[in-house]
Design a protein around this motif. Structure first.
Motif, short mmCIF file in Angstrom:
data_model
loop_
_atom_site.label_atom_id
_atom_site.label_comp_id
_atom_site.label_asym_id
_atom_site.label_seq_id
_atom_site.Cartn_x
_atom_site.Cartn_y
_atom_site.Cartn_z
N VAL A 340 0.82 -1.22 0.00
CA VAL A 340 0.00 0.00 0.00
C VAL A 340 0.86 1.26 0.00
O VAL A 340 0.33 2.36 0.20
CB VAL A 340 -0.96 0.00 1.22
N SER A 341 2.14 1.12 -0.24
CA SER A 341 3.05 2.27 -0.24
C SER A 341 3.06 2.93 -1.62
O SER A 341 4.02 2.79 -2.38
CB SER A 341 4.46 1.83 0.17
N THR A 342 2.01 3.66 -1.92
CA THR A 342 1.86 4.27 -3.25
C THR A 342 2.26 5.74 -3.27
O THR A 342 2.04 6.42 -4.27
CB THR A 342 0.41 4.13 -3.73
N SER A 343 2.83 6.21 -2.17
CA SER A 343 3.34 7.58 -2.12
C SER A 343 4.59 7.59 -1.26
O SER A 343 4.96 6.58 -0.66
CB SER A 343 2.28 8.55 -1.56
N LEU A 344 5.22 8.75 -1.16
CA LEU A 344 6.51 8.83 -0.48
C LEU A 344 6.42 8.45 0.99
O LEU A 344 7.25 7.68 1.49
CB LEU A 344 7.08 10.24 -0.63
N ALA A 345 5.42 8.96 1.71
CA ALA A 345 5.38 8.76 3.17
C ALA A 345 5.29 7.27 3.55
O ALA A 345 6.11 6.79 4.36
CB ALA A 345 4.21 9.54 3.77
N PRO A 346 4.32 6.51 3.02
CA PRO A 346 4.30 5.09 3.40
C PRO A 346 5.50 4.30 2.90
O PRO A 346 5.95 3.37 3.57
CB PRO A 346 2.99 4.57 2.78
N LEU A 347 6.04 4.68 1.74
CA LEU A 347 7.23 3.97 1.24
C LEU A 347 8.43 4.25 2.14
O LEU A 347 9.25 3.35 2.39
CB LEU A 347 7.53 4.37 -0.20
N ALA A 348 8.53 5.48 2.64
CA ALA A 348 9.60 5.80 3.58
C ALA A 348 9.42 5.01 4.87
O ALA A 348 10.40 4.49 5.44
CB ALA A 348 9.61 7.29 3.88
N ALA A 349 8.17 4.89 5.34
CA ALA A 349 7.92 4.11 6.54
C ALA A 349 8.30 2.65 6.33
O ALA A 349 8.91 2.02 7.21
CB ALA A 349 6.44 4.23 6.93
N PHE A 350 7.94 2.10 5.17
CA PHE A 350 8.32 0.72 4.88
C PHE A 350 9.83 0.56 4.86
O PHE A 350 10.37 -0.42 5.41
CB PHE A 350 7.75 0.27 3.53
N SER A 351 10.54 1.49 4.22
CA SER A 351 12.00 1.39 4.12
C SER A 351 12.64 1.35 5.50
O SER A 351 13.59 0.60 5.73
CB SER A 351 12.55 2.57 3.31
N VAL A 352 12.12 2.15 6.42
CA VAL A 352 12.67 2.20 7.78
C VAL A 352 12.35 0.91 8.53
O VAL A 352 13.24 0.28 9.12
CB VAL A 352 12.13 3.42 8.55
#
Length: 450
Positions: A340-352
């Motif tokens: 569900v990481s379709t924008s910067l914020a959730p993708l950044a959260a996933f990366s961390v």
């Protein structure tokens, strides 16, 4: 001089200190009286009571951290070079994932042989040879940026041989110097790989954009030679490991060892999927290459923190518990957050989050092996377990690449990446289940320190 000896075939460790020498070796078979006590494990516990838990051990830890910087950090920053080569039209992500995966695959495939090499020539010269091979291979790779076969030979085979020599040193040496702080020591060692990956991710993106992949390879090679070889020179054994066999077959009679062996084999399949594909996925949702590099740097920095935290957790709650938490968090992040990481914020959260979990695998596994099967046999046992990782390293990320191609390719939008995410997350969950089974075989109490 007092000497205690136990009959041996495979593993031996000679302790020197306080004016006395003790020699502990592996038994040929179990006690004839049917005792379930493992003499090597008991000897390891006695040996561990004599370790300094510090002193020159921290110099060894720092040196091993530098080796991890170039061994693990280089692997985890491959996604940036892979992305640049894909943009240049050299080949597809699936094929180039094989190039990036071949190095870690050889690290695992030759682990048993490298454990023998280390016992023959010592940890210092094993590590120096590993750093030399990595540095020279990357310089040679700079002349092969237009040739997939050339990259397979240089960035794949030669780098992989160097990775293997370096990794067997970093994964087994701290156990000679630490007992109560063994988890922390391993965490700091492997955090070097996370910090290395984070730094290289930030440095490589502008370097690739300004000078191209060839100079990125040359810079990596020269930096590896300039820092890795001096760090390797500072390494020295506290205990003299005697020559022994390649494999301790009797360990396969221990179901806990078999489960850890299989859990590691399965758990390595998803490890390289996020770092290899975060830059491509960022591009798929409309982010720039510099943002993708920043996300990869965040992943690697979080991985470094995760390695230290997981190492500390090994000392606080037990290595098996820490490994289970690490694999479980990795699985949840790939199954529930990344899709569900379709924008910067959730993708950044996933990366961390995934970076924190991903790093824990490396820092906890050597502690699990040392604590569960004995520090006196950690070199052989780690060599055996790391060998089981070769299939996951070789096929894990490429399978994700082929799933991506099957669902439309890197330019088909973020939906095309979801099958690869579910594949990786499911395998991490399966590995966590096997580790939990080992834990409950040892102690069924939920809060037991194991």
């Amino acid at each position: 001089m007092a000497t205690a000896t136990i009959t041996a075939t495979t593993t031996a460790i000679e302790l020197e200190g306080r004016g006395a020498t003790s020699l502990y070796r592996e038994p040929v078979e179990a006690d004839s009286g049917g005792s379930s006590v493992d003499p090597v494990l008991e000897a390891s516990r006695l040996a561990d009571s004599d370790v300094p838990d510090g002193g020159y051990g921290w110099v060894v830890v720092a040196s091993c951290a530098v080796l991890s910087w170039w061994t693990i950090g280089t692997s985890y920053s491959w996604g940036l070079i892979q992305g640049a080569l894909v943009e240049d039209g050299l080949s597809s992500p699936a094929v180039l994932s094989f190039v990036g995966a071949l190095g870690p695959t050889l690290l695992a495939a030759v682990a048993i042989l490298n454990s023998r090499v280390m016992r023959m020539i010592g940890i210092r010269y094993t590590a120096m040879l590993g750093m030399f091979l990595i540095g020279i291979a990357e310089i040679l790779a700079s002349f092969a940026v237009n040739s997939v076969p050339g990259l397979f030979v240089t960035q794949g085979v030669l780098v992989g041989l160097g990775f293997g020599l370096s990794f067997i040193v970093t994964s087994s040496t701290p156990a000679q110097y630490f007992s109560k702080k063994r988890g922390l020591a391993n965490g700091v060692v492997f955090a070097g790989g996370g910090f290395g990956g984070a730094t290289l991710s930030l440095v490589l993106d502008p370097l690739i954009r300004s000078a191209g992949p060839a100079w990125a390879f040359r810079t990596l090679g020269l930096a590896t030679l300039a820092t890795g070889i001096p760090a390797a020179w500072l390494l020295k054994e506290r205990t003299a490991l005697r020559h022994g066999g390649f494999v301790e077959w009797r360990l396969f009679k221990d179901m806990s060892f078999v489960l850890i062996f299989v859990a590691g084999a399965i758990g390595t399949f998803p490890l390289l999927v996020p770092p290899f594909f975060i830059p491509l996925f960022a591009h798929a949702i409309g982010l720039t290459s510099s943002v993708g590099a920043g996300l990869l740097a965040g992943f690697n920095f979080s991985s470094a923190i995760g390695r230290i935290v997981s190492g500390m957790l090994c000392d606080k709650i037990g290595a098996l518990n820490a490994l289970f938490l690490s694999l479980s968090l990795s699985a949840v992040s790939m199954l529930a957050v990344w899709p569900v990481s379709t924008s910067l914020a959730p993708l950044a959260a996933f990366s961390v989050v995934n970076g924190l979990a991903n790093g824990g695998f490396f820092s906890t596994m050597p502690t699990v092996v040392g604590n569960c099967f004995g520090s006196a046999r950690v070199t052989v046992a780690m060599g055996m377990i790391v060998t089981s990782w070769s299939g996951g390293y070789l096929l894990g990320a490429p399978i994700a690449g082929y799933l991506l191609d099957a669902y439309g390719g890197e330019n088909a939008g973020f939906q095309a990446y979801r099958p690869a995410m579910y594949y990786a997350g499911s395998l991490a969950l399966a590995s966590a289940g096997l580790v939990e089974l080992v834990r409950f075989r040892s102690n069924r109490k939920f809060f037991a320190k194991l």
